[in-house]
Motif scaffolding. Structure first.
Motif, short mmCIF file in Angstrom:
data_model
loop_
_atom_site.label_atom_id
_atom_site.label_comp_id
_atom_site.label_asym_id
_atom_site.label_seq_id
_atom_site.Cartn_x
_atom_site.Cartn_y
_atom_site.Cartn_z
N UNK A 72 -16.39 -7.56 -1.03
CA UNK A 72 -16.06 -6.93 0.26
C UNK A 72 -15.07 -7.76 1.07
N UNK A 73 -15.27 -9.05 1.17
CA UNK A 73 -14.35 -9.89 1.95
C UNK A 73 -12.95 -9.87 1.37
N UNK A 74 -12.82 -9.90 0.06
CA UNK A 74 -11.53 -9.81 -0.60
C UNK A 74 -10.86 -8.47 -0.28
N UNK A 75 -11.60 -7.39 -0.40
CA UNK A 75 -11.05 -6.06 -0.17
C UNK A 75 -10.59 -5.88 1.28
N UNK A 118 -7.63 2.45 -4.64
CA UNK A 118 -7.36 1.01 -4.78
C UNK A 118 -8.60 0.30 -5.32
N UNK A 119 -9.75 0.64 -4.77
CA UNK A 119 -10.99 0.02 -5.25
C UNK A 119 -11.22 0.37 -6.72
N UNK A 120 -10.98 1.61 -7.08
CA UNK A 120 -11.14 2.03 -8.49
C UNK A 120 -10.20 1.25 -9.39
N UNK A 121 -8.98 1.03 -8.94
CA UNK A 121 -8.03 0.25 -9.73
C UNK A 121 -8.51 -1.20 -9.90
N UNK A 122 -8.97 -1.78 -8.81
CA UNK A 122 -9.48 -3.16 -8.89
C UNK A 122 -10.66 -3.26 -9.85
N UNK A 144 -6.81 -6.33 2.56
CA UNK A 144 -5.75 -5.32 2.49
C UNK A 144 -6.24 -3.89 2.67
N UNK A 145 -7.52 -3.69 2.93
CA UNK A 145 -8.07 -2.37 3.20
C UNK A 145 -8.85 -2.39 4.51
N UNK A 146 -8.93 -1.25 5.18
CA UNK A 146 -9.69 -1.18 6.44
C UNK A 146 -11.19 -1.13 6.18
N UNK A 147 -11.60 -0.41 5.17
CA UNK A 147 -13.01 -0.31 4.77
C UNK A 147 -13.93 -0.01 5.95
N UNK A 148 -13.71 1.11 6.58
CA UNK A 148 -14.57 1.50 7.69
C UNK A 148 -16.01 1.67 7.25
N UNK A 149 -16.21 2.17 6.03
CA UNK A 149 -17.56 2.40 5.50
C UNK A 149 -17.59 2.03 4.03
N UNK A 150 -17.48 0.76 3.73
CA UNK A 150 -17.29 0.32 2.34
C UNK A 150 -18.39 0.79 1.40
N UNK A 151 -19.62 0.64 1.76
CA UNK A 151 -20.68 0.97 0.81
C UNK A 151 -20.81 2.48 0.62
N UNK A 152 -20.58 3.24 1.68
CA UNK A 152 -20.59 4.69 1.53
C UNK A 152 -19.45 5.14 0.62
N UNK A 153 -18.30 4.48 0.73
CA UNK A 153 -17.18 4.80 -0.15
C UNK A 153 -17.57 4.57 -1.60
N UNK A 161 0.82 -1.19 0.00
CA UNK A 161 0.00 0.00 0.00
C UNK A 161 0.87 1.26 0.00
N UNK A 162 2.02 1.20 0.64
CA UNK A 162 2.91 2.36 0.69
C UNK A 162 3.44 2.71 -0.70
N UNK A 163 3.78 1.69 -1.48
CA UNK A 163 4.27 1.95 -2.83
C UNK A 163 3.16 2.54 -3.69
N UNK A 164 1.96 2.00 -3.56
CA UNK A 164 0.80 2.53 -4.29
C UNK A 164 0.58 3.99 -3.90
N UNK A 165 0.65 4.29 -2.61
CA UNK A 165 0.45 5.65 -2.12
C UNK A 165 1.49 6.61 -2.69
N UNK A 166 2.69 6.14 -2.91
CA UNK A 166 3.75 7.02 -3.41
C UNK A 166 3.43 7.60 -4.79
N UNK A 167 2.65 6.88 -5.58
CA UNK A 167 2.28 7.38 -6.91
C UNK A 167 1.34 8.58 -6.82
N UNK A 168 0.64 8.70 -5.70
CA UNK A 168 -0.38 9.74 -5.55
C UNK A 168 -0.02 10.78 -4.50
#
Length: 88
Positions: free
Chosen positions: A53-56, A29-33, A59-68, A1-8
């Motif tokens: 959702x279970x897959x995501x 990340x979700x948009x990329x997937x 590697x993601x916290x997804x505090x509010x997945x559907x709202x996201x 995730x840190x490497x992905x973050x570095x691009x942005x």
């Protein structure tokens, strides 16, 4: 995730108010997937998020997945207006 973050790292977050409570990197990340799975619309993002959702959560916290997912369309409209392509 840190490497992905570095691009942005230079990407300015255009969101305001309650929208910014959702993690910017998780949305990207979700948009990329979704894109890798040939998704093209905000509806595709919602459907993908609900189906994977279970897959995501591996590697993601997804505090509010559907709202996201629901707010992603507005978010990406703002990014396009703010020259998202400049970070590449």
């Amino acid at each position: 995730m840190e490497e992905f973050a570095s691009f942005f790292k230079d990407l300015e977050d255009p969101r305001t108010g309650n929208a910014s409570r959702h993690n910017l990197l998780e949305i990207l990340v979700i948009a990329l997937c979704v894109t890798l799975c040939v998704g093209q619309t905000a509806v595709d993002m919602v459907e993908f998020g609900m189906a994977k959702e279970l897959f995501l959560r591996f590697f993601l916290q997804l505090k509010m997945v559907f709202q996201v997912m629901i707010h992603s369309a507005v978010f990406f409209a703002c990014l396009i207006r703010n020259n998202f392509t400049l970070v590449f």
